[in-house]
Scaffold this motif. Structure first.
Motif, PDB file in Angstrom:
ATOM      1  N   UNK A   1     -11.730-112.447 -44.147  1.00 38.52           N
ATOM      2  CA  UNK A   1     -11.076-112.901 -42.914  1.00 38.52           C
ATOM      3  C   UNK A   1      -9.562-112.661 -42.971  1.00 38.52           C
ATOM      4  N   UNK A   2      -8.960-112.881 -44.139  1.00 37.89           N
ATOM      5  CA  UNK A   2      -7.517-112.653 -44.279  1.00 37.89           C
ATOM      6  C   UNK A   2      -7.173-111.177 -44.112  1.00 37.89           C
ATOM      7  N   UNK A   3      -7.983-110.312 -44.703  1.00 43.97           N
ATOM      8  CA  UNK A   3      -7.732-108.873 -44.616  1.00 43.97           C
ATOM      9  C   UNK A   3      -7.903-108.391 -43.174  1.00 43.97           C
ATOM     10  N   UNK A   4      -8.928-108.875 -42.489  1.00 41.90           N
ATOM     11  CA  UNK A   4      -9.152-108.475 -41.101  1.00 41.90           C
ATOM     12  C   UNK A   4      -7.982-108.916 -40.225  1.00 41.90           C
ATOM     13  N   UNK A   5      -7.509-110.144 -40.415  1.00 44.14           N
ATOM     14  CA  UNK A   5      -6.371-110.630 -39.627  1.00 44.14           C
ATOM     15  C   UNK A   5      -5.119-109.797 -39.916  1.00 44.14           C
TER      16      UNK A   5
ATOM     17  N   UNK B   1      -5.007-106.662 -40.994  1.00 45.65           N
ATOM     18  CA  UNK B   1      -5.198-105.326 -40.410  1.00 45.65           C
ATOM     19  C   UNK B   1      -4.980-105.341 -38.902  1.00 45.65           C
ATOM     20  N   UNK B   2      -5.487-106.362 -38.241  1.00 50.48           N
ATOM     21  CA  UNK B   2      -5.294-106.453 -36.790  1.00 50.48           C
ATOM     22  C   UNK B   2      -3.807-106.540 -36.445  1.00 50.48           C
ATOM     23  N   UNK B   3      -3.059-107.354 -37.192  1.00 49.39           N
ATOM     24  CA  UNK B   3      -1.615-107.463 -36.940  1.00 49.39           C
ATOM     25  C   UNK B   3      -0.899-106.151 -37.239  1.00 49.39           C
ATOM     26  N   UNK B   4      -1.288-105.490 -38.324  1.00 49.10           N
ATOM     27  CA  UNK B   4      -0.632-104.256 -38.740  1.00 49.10           C
ATOM     28  C   UNK B   4      -0.884-103.108 -37.757  1.00 49.10           C
ATOM     29  N   UNK B   5      -2.111-102.995 -37.254  1.00 45.91           N
ATOM     30  CA  UNK B   5      -2.483-101.858 -36.414  1.00 45.91           C
ATOM     31  C   UNK B   5      -2.322-102.112 -34.912  1.00 45.91           C
ATOM     32  N   UNK B   6      -2.007-103.334 -34.517  1.00 43.35           N
ATOM     33  CA  UNK B   6      -1.853-103.653 -33.098  1.00 43.35           C
ATOM     34  C   UNK B   6      -0.791-102.794 -32.403  1.00 43.35           C
ATOM     35  N   UNK B   7       0.390-102.559 -32.984  1.00 39.81           N
ATOM     36  CA  UNK B   7       1.383-101.723 -32.294  1.00 39.81           C
ATOM     37  C   UNK B   7       0.946-100.276 -32.098  1.00 39.81           C
ATOM     38  N   UNK B   8      -0.029 -99.830 -32.875  1.00 39.34           N
ATOM     39  CA  UNK B   8      -0.490 -98.442 -32.785  1.00 39.34           C
ATOM     40  C   UNK B   8      -1.750 -98.299 -31.940  1.00 39.34           C
ATOM     41  N   UNK B   9      -2.152 -99.360 -31.273  1.00 35.64           N
ATOM     42  CA  UNK B   9      -3.343 -99.310 -30.429  1.00 35.64           C
ATOM     43  C   UNK B   9      -4.626 -99.559 -31.188  1.00 35.64           C
ATOM     44  N   UNK B  10      -4.509-100.161 -32.352  1.00 30.52           N
ATOM     45  CA  UNK B  10      -5.705-100.445 -33.154  1.00 30.52           C
ATOM     46  C   UNK B  10      -6.582-101.486 -32.498  1.00 30.52           C
TER      47      UNK B  10
ATOM     48  N   UNK C   1      -9.879-104.229 -32.791  1.00 31.84           N
ATOM     49  CA  UNK C   1     -10.195-105.284 -33.745  1.00 31.84           C
ATOM     50  C   UNK C   1     -10.976-104.753 -34.942  1.00 31.84           C
ATOM     51  N   UNK C   2     -10.558-105.143 -36.126  1.00 28.81           N
ATOM     52  CA  UNK C   2     -11.278-104.790 -37.346  1.00 28.81           C
ATOM     53  C   UNK C   2     -12.503-105.700 -37.468  1.00 28.81           C
ATOM     54  N   UNK C   3     -13.486-105.276 -38.230  1.00 33.86           N
ATOM     55  CA  UNK C   3     -14.677-106.093 -38.418  1.00 33.86           C
ATOM     56  C   UNK C   3     -15.228-105.871 -39.816  1.00 33.86           C
ATOM     57  N   UNK C   4     -15.982-106.839 -40.290  1.00 31.05           N
ATOM     58  CA  UNK C   4     -16.545-106.804 -41.633  1.00 31.05           C
ATOM     59  C   UNK C   4     -17.858-106.061 -41.702  1.00 31.05           C
ATOM     60  N   UNK C   5     -18.369-105.950 -42.900  1.00 29.84           N
ATOM     61  CA  UNK C   5     -19.614-105.214 -43.134  1.00 29.84           C
ATOM     62  C   UNK C   5     -20.785-105.812 -42.379  1.00 29.84           C
ATOM     63  N   UNK C   6     -20.840-107.147 -42.312  1.00 27.60           N
ATOM     64  CA  UNK C   6     -21.999-107.771 -41.655  1.00 27.60           C
ATOM     65  C   UNK C   6     -22.075-107.441 -40.167  1.00 27.60           C
ATOM     66  N   UNK C   7     -20.958-106.994 -39.571  1.00 32.16           N
ATOM     67  CA  UNK C   7     -20.944-106.632 -38.158  1.00 32.16           C
ATOM     68  C   UNK C   7     -21.136-105.145 -37.918  1.00 32.16           C
ATOM     69  N   UNK C   8     -21.275-104.365 -38.963  1.00 32.81           N
ATOM     70  CA  UNK C   8     -21.502-102.925 -38.806  1.00 32.81           C
ATOM     71  C   UNK C   8     -22.952-102.679 -38.424  1.00 32.81           C
ATOM     72  N   UNK C   9     -23.148-101.828 -37.444  1.00 31.83           N
ATOM     73  CA  UNK C   9     -24.494-101.507 -36.982  1.00 31.83           C
ATOM     74  C   UNK C   9     -25.313-100.857 -38.097  1.00 31.83           C
TER      75      UNK C   9
END
Length: 128
Positions: A65-69, A71-80, A82-90
């Motif tokens: 959860x910390x890494x996802x948060x 990453x979201x903050x880091x990539x937001x200015x570049x149009x990133x 939302x990041x997601x974890x393995x359990x949410x991968x199809x």
């Protein structure tokens, strides 16, 4: 063809809105960086990131959860998005479900086979 590669989100190769793999309409292609940058006019850019977290057992292990948060903050200015974890991968979901089905089959199919074999042996021995 030079080689074969796997990316975690494409182990089970299915596109958005698809339920089953369809090789005629969806595929994953890896190319050299220079050719890909020129083809999409994205010099020095990227559009996909996959990360692997260290296990929590190590003192330097990361909380998902910390890494996802972060990453979201880091990539937001570049149009990133939302990041997601393995359990949410199809792809992960399909593989986990498939392995669960195989576990059930590996448990019950041999038991049914042995029960039928015991029944047949009983019938044969009772007639003798």
């Amino acid at each position: 063809m030079v080689g074969i590669a796997l990316s975690p989100e494409y182990i089970y190769e299915v596109g958005q809105g698809m339920l089953f793999p369809d090789n005629k309409r969806f595929g994953v292609l890896w190319m050299g960086r220079a050719a890909l940058e020129a083809a999409f006019n994205m010099e020095g850019a990227f559009n996909d990131v996959s990360l692997k977290l260290a296990p929590r057992a190590f003192s330097e292990g990361a909380e998902e959860a910390e890494v996802i948060a972060s990453l979201d903050r880091l990539l937001l200015p570049y149009g990133g998005l939302s990041a997601y974890g393995r359990r949410d991968q199809l792809s992960n979901r399909f593989l986990v479900d498939e392995l669960g089905e195989l576990e059930v089959s590996a448990t019950y199919i041999p038991a049914i086979f042995l029960a039928v074999a015991v029944f047949l042996i009983y019938i044969v021995l009772s007639r003798l």
